[in-house]
Design an enzyme around this catalytic site. Structure first.
Site, PDB file in Angstrom:
ATOM      1  CB  CYS A   8      -0.990  -0.019   1.168  1.00  0.00           C
ATOM      2  SG  CYS A   8      -0.286   0.254   2.806  1.00  0.00           S
ATOM      3  NE  ARG A  14      -5.267   1.133   1.690  1.00  0.00           N
ATOM      4  CZ  ARG A  14      -5.379   1.633   0.465  1.00  0.00           C
ATOM      5  NH1 ARG A  14      -6.428   1.347  -0.273  1.00  0.00           N
ATOM      6  NH2 ARG A  14      -4.442   2.417  -0.011  1.00  0.00           N
ATOM      7  CG  ASP A 128      -6.787   4.713   2.107  1.00  0.00           C
ATOM      8  OD1 ASP A 128      -6.499   4.528   3.307  1.00  0.00           O
ATOM      9  OD2 ASP A 128      -6.007   5.264   1.301  1.00  0.00           O
TER      10      ASP A 128
END
Length: 159
Positions: A8, A14, A128
């Site tokens: 990421c 994440r 996100d």
């Protein structure tokens, strides 16, 4: 052994969530020794003086709610030399794919993909939580992607 790198932007939300969720899934199935699983960032924003920041506290708290520890994980940056060391690079969103391309230059072996491509929501980005604060939504997306990835690998007898 299959070597997987989750990627990421900053490697504090994440991708470390994906790293530890996937590790939890494979360990529960007794397949931990079949994989090397890591995560990294496309940027250096979370790395200062050679030391990466730890997993963002709300991301670590979401993992903990599911009985998963990410203790000791710190952000690291993806390097061009990683291409030859891993079998798959699994990005969380389209921007990550683009930035992975900038780091690697080319993907001649087709090693780069998106995590949601292993779900029925193919093509979508993982939510996100950095912007939304919705760490539970990100967890669900990542869990679904990791579950789908493991199922596909077992079906294809890659492990």
């Amino acid at each position: 052994m299959t070597k997987i790198m989750f990627v990421c932007h900053g490697n504090i939300c994440r991708s470390p969530m994906a790293e530890f969720i996937f590790k939890d899934l494979i360990n529960k199935q007794g397949r931990g020794s079949d994989f090397l699983v890591c995560s990294s960032a496309t940027s250096t924003e979370e790395i200062w003086g050679g030391t990466g920041n730890p997993v963002y506290p709300p991301a670590a708290a979401e993992l903990k709610r599911h009985g998963i520890s990410c203790e000791g994980k710190r952000a690291v940056q993806l390097k061009k030399s990683d291409y030859d060391k891993y079998d798959l690079f699994i990005a969380m969103d389209n921007m990550n794919v683009r930035n992975i391309g900038r780091i690697f230059g080319k993907d001649p072996e087709g090693k780069v993909c998106k995590l949601m491509d292993f779900t029925d929501r193919k093509g979508r980005d993982v939510a996100d939580p950095w912007y939304s604060g919705e760490f539970g939504v990100a967890y669900r997306d990542i869990y679904d992607g990791c579950t789908g990835l493991l199922e596909q690998m077992i079906e294809r007898q890659r492990i």
